[in-house]
Enzyme design. Structure first.
Site, PDB file in Angstrom:
ATOM      1  N   TYR A   1      -4.070   8.764  -4.882  1.00 54.55           N
ATOM      2  CA  TYR A   1      -4.519   7.585  -4.144  1.00 54.55           C
ATOM      3  C   TYR A   1      -3.425   6.529  -4.282  1.00 54.55           C
ATOM      4  CZ  TYR A   1      -7.924   3.968  -2.696  1.00 54.55           C
ATOM      5  OH  TYR A   1      -8.576   2.947  -2.055  1.00 54.55           O
TER       6      TYR A   1
ATOM      7  N   ARG B   1      -4.441  26.248  -3.712  1.00 46.95           N
ATOM      8  CA  ARG B   1      -4.809  27.596  -4.136  1.00 46.95           C
ATOM      9  C   ARG B   1      -6.090  27.680  -4.958  1.00 46.95           C
ATOM     10  NH1 ARG B   1      -0.234  26.295  -7.373  1.00 46.95           N
ATOM     11  NH2 ARG B   1      -0.659  26.349  -9.612  1.00 46.95           N
TER      12      ARG B   1
ATOM     13  N   ALA C   1      -9.216  -7.113   5.847  1.00 49.45           N
ATOM     14  CA  ALA C   1      -9.567  -7.143   4.423  1.00 49.45           C
ATOM     15  C   ALA C   1      -9.872  -8.564   3.966  1.00 49.45           C
ATOM     16  CB  ALA C   1      -8.435  -6.542   3.596  1.00 49.45           C
TER      17      ALA C   1
ATOM     18  N   ASN D   1      -1.964  -3.827  -1.110  1.00 50.87           N
ATOM     19  CA  ASN D   1      -1.391  -2.529  -1.471  1.00 50.87           C
ATOM     20  C   ASN D   1      -0.339  -2.123  -0.444  1.00 50.87           C
ATOM     21  OD1 ASN D   1      -2.923  -1.720  -3.815  1.00 50.87           O
ATOM     22  ND2 ASN D   1      -4.706  -1.530  -2.476  1.00 50.87           N
TER      23      ASN D   1
ATOM     24  N   ARG E   1      -2.888   1.280  10.464  1.00 52.32           N
ATOM     25  CA  ARG E   1      -2.557   0.273   9.446  1.00 52.32           C
ATOM     26  C   ARG E   1      -2.742   0.895   8.073  1.00 52.32           C
ATOM     27  NH1 ARG E   1      -4.306  -2.924   5.727  1.00 52.32           N
ATOM     28  NH2 ARG E   1      -6.333  -1.922   5.820  1.00 52.32           N
TER      29      ARG E   1
ATOM     30  N   GLU F   1     -11.223   4.153   7.682  1.00 51.87           N
ATOM     31  CA  GLU F   1     -10.169   3.818   6.733  1.00 51.87           C
ATOM     32  C   GLU F   1      -8.883   3.422   7.466  1.00 51.87           C
ATOM     33  OE1 GLU F   1      -8.411   3.211   3.025  1.00 51.87           O
ATOM     34  OE2 GLU F   1     -10.509   3.613   3.514  1.00 51.87           O
ATOM     35  N   ASP F   2      -8.355   2.265   7.114  1.00 49.16           N
ATOM     36  CA  ASP F   2      -7.043   1.806   7.580  1.00 49.16           C
ATOM     37  C   ASP F   2      -6.900   1.775   9.099  1.00 49.16           C
ATOM     38  OD1 ASP F   2      -6.318   1.265   5.045  1.00 49.16           O
ATOM     39  OD2 ASP F   2      -4.957   2.947   4.782  1.00 49.16           O
TER      40      ASP F   2
ATOM     41  N   LYS G   1      -8.572   9.687  -0.300  1.00 52.69           N
ATOM     42  CA  LYS G   1      -9.890   9.071  -0.507  1.00 52.69           C
ATOM     43  C   LYS G   1     -10.936  10.123  -0.851  1.00 52.69           C
ATOM     44  CE  LYS G   1      -9.736   4.546   0.621  1.00 52.69           C
ATOM     45  NZ  LYS G   1     -10.469   3.402   0.089  1.00 52.69           N
TER      46      LYS G   1
ATOM     47  N   ASP H   1     -14.255   0.840   4.601  1.00 50.68           N
ATOM     48  CA  ASP H   1     -13.910   0.505   3.220  1.00 50.68           C
ATOM     49  C   ASP H   1     -12.972  -0.679   3.130  1.00 50.68           C
ATOM     50  OD1 ASP H   1     -14.002   1.013   0.366  1.00 50.68           O
ATOM     51  OD2 ASP H   1     -11.938   1.700   0.560  1.00 50.68           O
ATOM     52  N   ASP H   2     -12.075  -0.837   4.108  1.00 56.16           N
ATOM     53  CA  ASP H   2     -11.142  -1.965   4.069  1.00 56.16           C
ATOM     54  C   ASP H   2     -11.883  -3.290   4.197  1.00 56.16           C
ATOM     55  OD1 ASP H   2      -8.715  -0.285   4.136  1.00 56.16           O
ATOM     56  OD2 ASP H   2      -9.461   0.249   6.113  1.00 56.16           O
TER      57      ASP H   2
END
Length: 627
Positions: free
Chosen positions: A147, A126, A352, A468, A200, A289-290, A218, A312-313
């Site tokens: 995150y 909102r 990674a 993680n 993943r 990402e992932d 992110k 990023d990984d």
């Protein structure tokens, strides 16, 4: 006649003064233009009024609309009469948040962190400016909510949590339509996209379309940490199916209920998406990402020299880990230049893990002379262990990414090791300075493994349990300090509490969070105008983070800064990325600051340029205009 000449001299004097003033004003205008606050609170033109404004989180201010704005936007009578400040609004929200945290649970299975996420998400729905103000002011408390680790739980439950769309969904069913689909997004300019295929998510595996939650989380940090304008970010899910049998059978699942595309079919979908977004927004930055390991490296190599993108990984995790590894050297009381002497055992050979060893090897190479012999010498400092044990050149069907780090038969023979040797055996024989975990296997660093590390040749061994979310961490901080000893340096991917060692001593739990780097990499790339994200720019980001810590803190075992400093850290990292882009002659500039002007800036001016282009959650003045 004399009066005429005196008037002429006066006129000439006035002319000179006017000319000097004009030159001064021109110089000031140039300086001001160069450092203009492009993300400041300038008025915004809107094409809606009344309830439409109140229902639009981009522009809604709630009770903070002034009376003149209420008249201008047909809001008088639609809000309570008391005009509140943004701080009063936040105070009201925080009181409600603390009260509702418990009430928002869906029963005993819904933990407190997920309750906080729900409440914050409703605010995001909102009023975006207020949401980001709350997040920035309480970043240490709420970063773990928006995150990792909470975002993992959010993704697992996303089909049930979904209330209103945020971001875009491109699916295998949209092949041939993506070029037109991108124009359905309302923003004329997008600076940052985070895209996932859900294959993943963290260490939780294939979550299909529910992985959109990680892209949203992110981008929340890109806004909060890097000051990317929230109206110019776009979370994206590319749904190519799922191999998660639970989701395939779940009637409430929101994604395509078919098995994942693979091979050329899969690549063609990603190709079409990349072409579409860069056609509409040529200057956008795309963060992958992932993506599962088998695609993460391939797609990175496929696109990185053509588009402004990074993974990023692979690259972000690597940069944060390298910064921590350099910090661990400093914690031993040694200079960072001694990093190439470190013996590092790596548990995990996925995207990674291999990303980290590649980045660490490049850092060692540069320190050793930046030549081929240095690169080969650096290789010998790593022992990579996967689910099958130590990777050697005897391994059959070896992953091409792991091949450069496969130990030679002659080497392992001298060390008393063999192909497939267990992690415990490797640690016992190598006696490493660093034990680095990126395996996504919770508890992998068992008591036996940690006991073996006590024989390390280092005076201060380091443990990096980087997987993680929390349940996938290779060990806890408590286990590290209690088994290996008080002098260990500990870092993890998800947050752990510091450990009380007694007698007033503290075992510091460092969180090697990717958010230390990826916001700065994105912001620095955006402001530099670089068409690609080079290895040098990533290296500059990692070294900036490593150097950020003060010597007295590092010697206490604190190798990463407090999350509360994330805005300042990001500013420094972004400036380092801009500077490296200039050095590599990649910088083309941003808005009024073209490449030539950018190259004239000194370090302090680059920092000012970065700060002035970071968005802040301040309500802008809204001006209505008909379409």
């Amino acid at each position: 006649m004399s009066n005429f000449y005196s008037q002429l001299r006066l006129s000439s004097s006035i002319g000179k003064r006017l000319k000097q003033r004009m030159e001064t004003m021109t110089t000031m205008m140039i300086d001001r233009r160069s450092f203009t606050t492009t993300e400041g609170s300038r008025p915004i033109i809107v094409h809606k009024r009344s309830l439409d404004i109140l229902h639009d989180p981009w522009f809604n201010k709630g009770t903070a609309f002034s009376m003149t704005e209420r008249d201008r936007l047909d809001l008088r009578g639609l809000l309570p009469p008391n005009v509140m400040t943004s701080q009063q609004q936040i105070d009201r929200f925080m009181v409600d948040l603390k009260r509702l945290e418990v009430q928002a649970r869906d029963g005993p299975s819904d933990p407190n962190a997920l309750a906080k996420w729900r409440i914050l998400n409703r605010l995001h729905d909102r009023n975006e400016a207020m949401y980001y103000k709350v997040l920035i002011d309480n970043i240490e408390e709420y970063a773990p909510i928006v995150y990792t680790p909470t975002v993992g739980l959010v993704c697992q439950k996303y089909s049930g949590l979904f209330r209103r769309p945020r971001g875009m969904y491109f699916s295998a069913a949209d092949r041939g339509e993506m070029m037109s689909m991108v124009y359905n997004w309302p923003a004329e300019q997008v600076d940052m996209i985070v895209v996932t295929d859900g294959s993943r998510i963290l260490g939780l595996g294939d979550l299909g379309v529910q992985g959109i939650g990680i892209a949203i989380g992110k981008l929340d940090l890109y806004v909060a940490a890097a000051g990317i304008n929230p109206q110019r970010v776009l979370p994206v899910m590319i749904d190519v199916g799922t191999n998660n049998e639970e989701l395939l059978k779940n009637p409430l699942y929101l994604g395509l209920q078919e098995h994942r595309l693979d091979g050329e079919e899969y690549v063609s979908v990603i190709d079409e998406f990349m072409e579409a977004v860069f056609t509409r927004w040529p200057h956008v930055i795309v963060q992958f990402e992932d993506f599962q390991s088998k695609w993460a490296f391939n797609l990175l190599q496929r696109y990185r020299n053509t588009y402004r993108m990074f993974n990023d990984d692979v690259q972000g995790t690597a940069g944060v880990a390298v910064a921590g590894l350099l910090g661990a050297v400093r914690a031993q009381g040694r200079p960072m230049i001694d990093f190439p002497k470190q013996k590092i055992v790596v548990a995990g050979a996925g995207s990674a893990g291999l990303g980290v060893v590649n980045a660490a090897r490049k850092t060692m190479k540069r320190m050793l002379g930046n030549n081929e012999s240095a690169f080969e010498s650096a290789r010998s400092q790593f022992w990579v262990v996967d689910a099958k044990g130590l990777i050697t050149e005897e391994r059959e069907n070896i992953d091409p990414g792991a091949l450069p780090f496969a130990r030679k038969t002659t080497e392992i023979g001298r060390q008393g090791l063999r192909e497939g040797a267990s992690l415990v055996e490797v640690v016992k024989q190598v006696k490493p300075d660093v034990l680095l975990g990126l395996s996504a296997v919770g508890g992998l660093f068992s008591r036996e493994v940690l006991e073996a590390l006590k024989c390390s040749t280092s005076t201060r061994p380091a443990i990096f349990a980087m997987s993680n979310p929390t349940q996938n961490a290779e060990c806890t901080s408590e286990e590290a300090f209690s088994i290996v000893g008080d002098n260990v340096v500990f870092a993890s991917g998800s947050p752990f509490k510091d450990v009380d060692l007694g007698n007033g001593r503290i075992g510091h739990s460092n969180q090697g969070n990717n958010m230390y780097l990826f916001p700065g990499i994105g912001l620095g790339t955006l402001l530099s105008g670089s068409r690609i994200i080079s290895d040098g720019m990533l290296q500059a980001a990692a070294e900036c983070l490593a150097a950020y810590m003060k010597e007295e803190d590092v010697l206490k075992g604190i190798i990463y800064p407090s999350i509360s400093s994330i805005r300042d850290i990001t500013t420094q990292v972004a400036a380092a990325v801009v500077k490296e882009a200039i050095i590599e002659d990649l910088a083309e500039g941003y808005r009024e600051m073209d490449g030539r002007e950018l190259k004239k800036l000194n370090e302090e001016e680059i920092l000012t340029f970065v700060k002035n282009n970071m968005w802040n959650p301040v309500y802008p003045t809204l001006v209505y205009r008909k379409d």
